[in-house]
Design a protein around this motif. Sequence first.
Motif, PDB file in Angstrom:
ATOM      1  N   GLU A  26       0.828  -1.207   0.000  1.00  0.00           N
ATOM      2  CA  GLU A  26       0.000   0.000   0.000  1.00  0.00           C
ATOM      3  C   GLU A  26       0.867   1.264   0.000  1.00  0.00           C
ATOM      4  OE1 GLU A  26      -3.172   0.055  -0.612  1.00  0.00           O
ATOM      5  OE2 GLU A  26      -3.335  -2.133  -0.518  1.00  0.00           O
ATOM      6  N   SER A  27       1.995   1.219   0.692  1.00  0.00           N
ATOM      7  CA  SER A  27       2.911   2.361   0.716  1.00  0.00           C
ATOM      8  C   SER A  27       3.495   2.636  -0.666  1.00  0.00           C
ATOM      9  CB  SER A  27       4.060   2.116   1.701  1.00  0.00           C
ATOM     10  OG  SER A  27       3.578   2.027   3.006  1.00  0.00           O
ATOM     11  N   TYR A  28       3.918   1.581  -1.340  1.00  0.00           N
ATOM     12  CA  TYR A  28       4.488   1.755  -2.679  1.00  0.00           C
ATOM     13  C   TYR A  28       3.454   2.264  -3.665  1.00  0.00           C
ATOM     14  CZ  TYR A  28       9.364   0.568  -2.399  1.00  0.00           C
ATOM     15  OH  TYR A  28      10.705   0.632  -2.155  1.00  0.00           O
ATOM     16  N   ILE A  29       2.228   1.820  -3.508  1.00  0.00           N
ATOM     17  CA  ILE A  29       1.158   2.342  -4.367  1.00  0.00           C
ATOM     18  C   ILE A  29       0.968   3.831  -4.090  1.00  0.00           C
ATOM     19  CG2 ILE A  29      -1.338   2.259  -4.812  1.00  0.00           C
ATOM     20  CD1 ILE A  29      -1.103  -0.817  -4.290  1.00  0.00           C
ATOM     21  N   PHE A  30       0.922   4.194  -2.809  1.00  0.00           N
ATOM     22  CA  PHE A  30       0.744   5.600  -2.428  1.00  0.00           C
ATOM     23  C   PHE A  30       1.891   6.466  -2.956  1.00  0.00           C
ATOM     24  CE2 PHE A  30       1.561   9.169   0.407  1.00  0.00           C
ATOM     25  CZ  PHE A  30       0.326   9.804   0.401  1.00  0.00           C
ATOM     26  N   MET A  31       3.116   5.982  -2.794  1.00  0.00           N
ATOM     27  CA  MET A  31       4.295   6.763  -3.191  1.00  0.00           C
ATOM     28  C   MET A  31       4.607   6.667  -4.681  1.00  0.00           C
ATOM     29  SD  MET A  31       5.299   8.257  -0.430  1.00  0.00           S
ATOM     30  CE  MET A  31       6.948   8.807  -0.794  1.00  0.00           C
ATOM     31  N   LYS A  32       3.813   5.855  -5.390  1.00  0.00           N
ATOM     32  CA  LYS A  32       4.053   5.651  -6.823  1.00  0.00           C
ATOM     33  C   LYS A  32       5.492   5.166  -7.042  1.00  0.00           C
ATOM     34  CE  LYS A  32       0.643   9.096  -8.116  1.00  0.00           C
ATOM     35  NZ  LYS A  32       0.220   9.617  -6.842  1.00  0.00           N
ATOM     36  N   GLY A  33       5.856   4.167  -6.233  1.00  0.00           N
ATOM     37  CA  GLY A  33       7.212   3.620  -6.284  1.00  0.00           C
ATOM     38  C   GLY A  33       7.468   2.828  -7.554  1.00  0.00           C
ATOM     39  N   GLU A  34       8.693   2.397  -7.694  1.00  0.00           N
ATOM     40  CA  GLU A  34       9.106   1.643  -8.876  1.00  0.00           C
ATOM     41  C   GLU A  34       8.285   0.365  -8.999  1.00  0.00           C
ATOM     42  OE1 GLU A  34      13.292   0.873  -8.887  1.00  0.00           O
ATOM     43  OE2 GLU A  34      13.724   2.838  -8.039  1.00  0.00           O
ATOM     44  N   LYS A  35       7.892   0.058 -10.219  1.00  0.00           N
ATOM     45  CA  LYS A  35       7.056  -1.114 -10.474  1.00  0.00           C
ATOM     46  C   LYS A  35       7.765  -2.395 -10.040  1.00  0.00           C
ATOM     47  CE  LYS A  35       4.491  -3.549 -13.996  1.00  0.00           C
ATOM     48  NZ  LYS A  35       4.246  -3.787 -15.383  1.00  0.00           N
ATOM     49  N   GLN A  36       9.040  -2.501 -10.293  1.00  0.00           N
ATOM     50  CA  GLN A  36       9.789  -3.709  -9.945  1.00  0.00           C
ATOM     51  C   GLN A  36       9.803  -3.923  -8.427  1.00  0.00           C
ATOM     52  OE1 GLN A  36      13.824  -3.766 -11.363  1.00  0.00           O
ATOM     53  NE2 GLN A  36      14.029  -5.973 -11.063  1.00  0.00           N
ATOM     54  N   ALA A  37       9.997  -2.866  -7.661  1.00  0.00           N
ATOM     55  CA  ALA A  37       9.994  -2.973  -6.198  1.00  0.00           C
ATOM     56  C   ALA A  37       8.593  -3.340  -5.697  1.00  0.00           C
ATOM     57  CB  ALA A  37      10.456  -1.668  -5.572  1.00  0.00           C
ATOM     58  N   LEU A  38       7.564  -2.749  -6.298  1.00  0.00           N
ATOM     59  CA  LEU A  38       6.191  -3.072  -5.920  1.00  0.00           C
ATOM     60  C   LEU A  38       5.903  -4.557  -6.152  1.00  0.00           C
ATOM     61  CD1 LEU A  38       3.344  -2.285  -4.999  1.00  0.00           C
ATOM     62  CD2 LEU A  38       2.858  -1.617  -7.363  1.00  0.00           C
ATOM     63  N   GLU A  39       6.386  -5.078  -7.273  1.00  0.00           N
ATOM     64  CA  GLU A  39       6.189  -6.506  -7.581  1.00  0.00           C
ATOM     65  C   GLU A  39       6.869  -7.397  -6.544  1.00  0.00           C
ATOM     66  OE1 GLU A  39       7.581  -6.802 -11.620  1.00  0.00           O
ATOM     67  OE2 GLU A  39       5.732  -5.935 -12.432  1.00  0.00           O
ATOM     68  N   ILE A  40       8.018  -6.987  -6.058  1.00  0.00           N
ATOM     69  CA  ILE A  40       8.724  -7.761  -5.022  1.00  0.00           C
ATOM     70  C   ILE A  40       7.913  -7.760  -3.726  1.00  0.00           C
ATOM     71  CG2 ILE A  40      10.774  -7.813  -3.539  1.00  0.00           C
ATOM     72  CD1 ILE A  40      12.347  -6.787  -6.043  1.00  0.00           C
ATOM     73  N   TRP A  41       7.417  -6.578  -3.323  1.00  0.00           N
ATOM     74  CA  TRP A  41       6.606  -6.500  -2.099  1.00  0.00           C
ATOM     75  C   TRP A  41       5.305  -7.292  -2.263  1.00  0.00           C
ATOM     76  CZ3 TRP A  41       9.146  -5.665   1.933  1.00  0.00           C
ATOM     77  CH2 TRP A  41      10.139  -4.709   2.007  1.00  0.00           C
ATOM     78  N   GLU A  42       4.741  -7.241  -3.453  1.00  0.00           N
ATOM     79  CA  GLU A  42       3.510  -8.009  -3.716  1.00  0.00           C
ATOM     80  C   GLU A  42       3.781  -9.506  -3.607  1.00  0.00           C
ATOM     81  OE1 GLU A  42      -0.408  -8.738  -4.375  1.00  0.00           O
ATOM     82  OE2 GLU A  42       0.404  -6.710  -4.242  1.00  0.00           O
ATOM     83  N   LEU A  43       4.903  -9.961  -4.138  1.00  0.00           N
ATOM     84  CA  LEU A  43       5.276 -11.374  -4.035  1.00  0.00           C
ATOM     85  C   LEU A  43       5.472 -11.770  -2.569  1.00  0.00           C
ATOM     86  CD1 LEU A  43       6.108 -14.082  -5.318  1.00  0.00           C
ATOM     87  CD2 LEU A  43       8.432 -13.165  -5.469  1.00  0.00           C
ATOM     88  N   LYS A  44       6.174 -10.940  -1.823  1.00  0.00           N
ATOM     89  CA  LYS A  44       6.375 -11.205  -0.392  1.00  0.00           C
ATOM     90  C   LYS A  44       5.030 -11.272   0.340  1.00  0.00           C
ATOM     91  CE  LYS A  44      10.954 -10.739   0.339  1.00  0.00           C
ATOM     92  NZ  LYS A  44      11.743 -11.797   0.920  1.00  0.00           N
ATOM     93  N   TYR A  45       4.117 -10.351  -0.006  1.00  0.00           N
ATOM     94  CA  TYR A  45       2.774 -10.355   0.592  1.00  0.00           C
ATOM     95  C   TYR A  45       2.061 -11.673   0.272  1.00  0.00           C
ATOM     96  CZ  TYR A  45      -2.211  -9.574   1.025  1.00  0.00           C
ATOM     97  OH  TYR A  45      -3.542  -9.727   1.332  1.00  0.00           O
ATOM     98  N   ARG A  46       2.088 -12.073  -0.990  1.00  0.00           N
ATOM     99  CA  ARG A  46       1.406 -13.317  -1.408  1.00  0.00           C
ATOM    100  C   ARG A  46       1.986 -14.521  -0.663  1.00  0.00           C
ATOM    101  NH1 ARG A  46      -3.357 -12.510  -3.122  1.00  0.00           N
ATOM    102  NH2 ARG A  46      -3.427 -10.652  -4.365  1.00  0.00           N
ATOM    103  N   GLN A  47       3.293 -14.577  -0.523  1.00  0.00           N
ATOM    104  CA  GLN A  47       3.931 -15.688   0.195  1.00  0.00           C
ATOM    105  C   GLN A  47       3.509 -15.695   1.667  1.00  0.00           C
ATOM    106  OE1 GLN A  47       8.020 -14.766  -0.734  1.00  0.00           O
ATOM    107  NE2 GLN A  47       8.061 -16.149  -2.509  1.00  0.00           N
ATOM    108  N   ALA A  48       3.490 -14.533   2.302  1.00  0.00           N
ATOM    109  CA  ALA A  48       3.065 -14.438   3.701  1.00  0.00           C
ATOM    110  C   ALA A  48       1.591 -14.793   3.840  1.00  0.00           C
ATOM    111  CB  ALA A  48       3.342 -13.033   4.240  1.00  0.00           C
ATOM    112  N   LEU A  49       0.779 -14.373   2.874  1.00  0.00           N
ATOM    113  CA  LEU A  49      -0.646 -14.694   2.890  1.00  0.00           C
ATOM    114  C   LEU A  49      -0.853 -16.208   2.817  1.00  0.00           C
ATOM    115  CD1 LEU A  49      -3.607 -13.628   2.794  1.00  0.00           C
ATOM    116  CD2 LEU A  49      -3.375 -13.604   0.303  1.00  0.00           C
ATOM    117  N   MET A  50      -0.108 -16.857   1.916  1.00  0.00           N
ATOM    118  CA  MET A  50      -0.212 -18.322   1.806  1.00  0.00           C
ATOM    119  C   MET A  50       0.247 -18.983   3.093  1.00  0.00           C
ATOM    120  SD  MET A  50       0.847 -18.985  -2.224  1.00  0.00           S
ATOM    121  CE  MET A  50       1.925 -20.259  -1.762  1.00  0.00           C
ATOM    122  N   GLY A  51       1.268 -18.442   3.716  1.00  0.00           N
ATOM    123  CA  GLY A  51       1.750 -19.002   4.972  1.00  0.00           C
ATOM    124  C   GLY A  51       0.705 -18.902   6.074  1.00  0.00           C
ATOM    125  N   VAL A  52       0.058 -17.763   6.185  1.00  0.00           N
ATOM    126  CA  VAL A  52      -0.951 -17.563   7.232  1.00  0.00           C
ATOM    127  C   VAL A  52      -2.217 -18.371   6.936  1.00  0.00           C
ATOM    128  CG1 VAL A  52      -2.510 -15.856   8.288  1.00  0.00           C
ATOM    129  CG2 VAL A  52      -0.084 -15.340   7.984  1.00  0.00           C
TER     130      VAL A  52
END
Length: 181
Positions: free
Chosen positions: A150-176
């Motif tokens: 959500e922070s990267y979306i707000f800050m309009k961060g680099e797409k590649q970095a956003l994809e990394i955070w999204e992947l990390k989120y998805r992995q954590a979501l699957m773990g939980v």
Amino acid sequence: STEFSDALDNIVHLAEDRIYREADLEVFRSYDTSLSLTSGVNTLTISSLSPRPFVVRWINIKTVAGTTKYILDKKDDSYIREFWPSTILTAQPRFYAAKGDGIIMVAPTPDATYNVELAYTYKPTSIVTATTSWLGTYAEELLFYACMVESYIFMKGEKQALEIWELKYRQALMGVTGEQS
């Protein structure tokens, strides 16, 4: 920036909302059998339930005298309006959709009174206001990664970095979500 720090509470709220929608965590599930559909009325108010529903998981109905349950299929409200444009005509309900804040619309309009079994996910008090939460205690990585997305979306961060955070989120979501199975 000041703009970013001013937005932090909203970023956390957006992250929590995303988790509650996508994870369907058992700890935040609730069930209610106190409601009923009324003959001739195509809406059901759920905003008074406590805890308040955030995501409706399923709705079963049964006639007051009967024991047979009928599962309603979830549809978009536009589908329901097109499928059953006249609320005057009645039959056994088959579909439901969210109409607005705390209102469920059913179609067809009920031809009798039906008892309702409602399963839903609720949204607990945010870590922003409570300073501790289930997510912060038991799923802190998931909450962190959701906030980073959500922070990267707000800050309009680099797409590649956003994809990394999204992947990390998805992995954590699957773990939980895998841990509760």
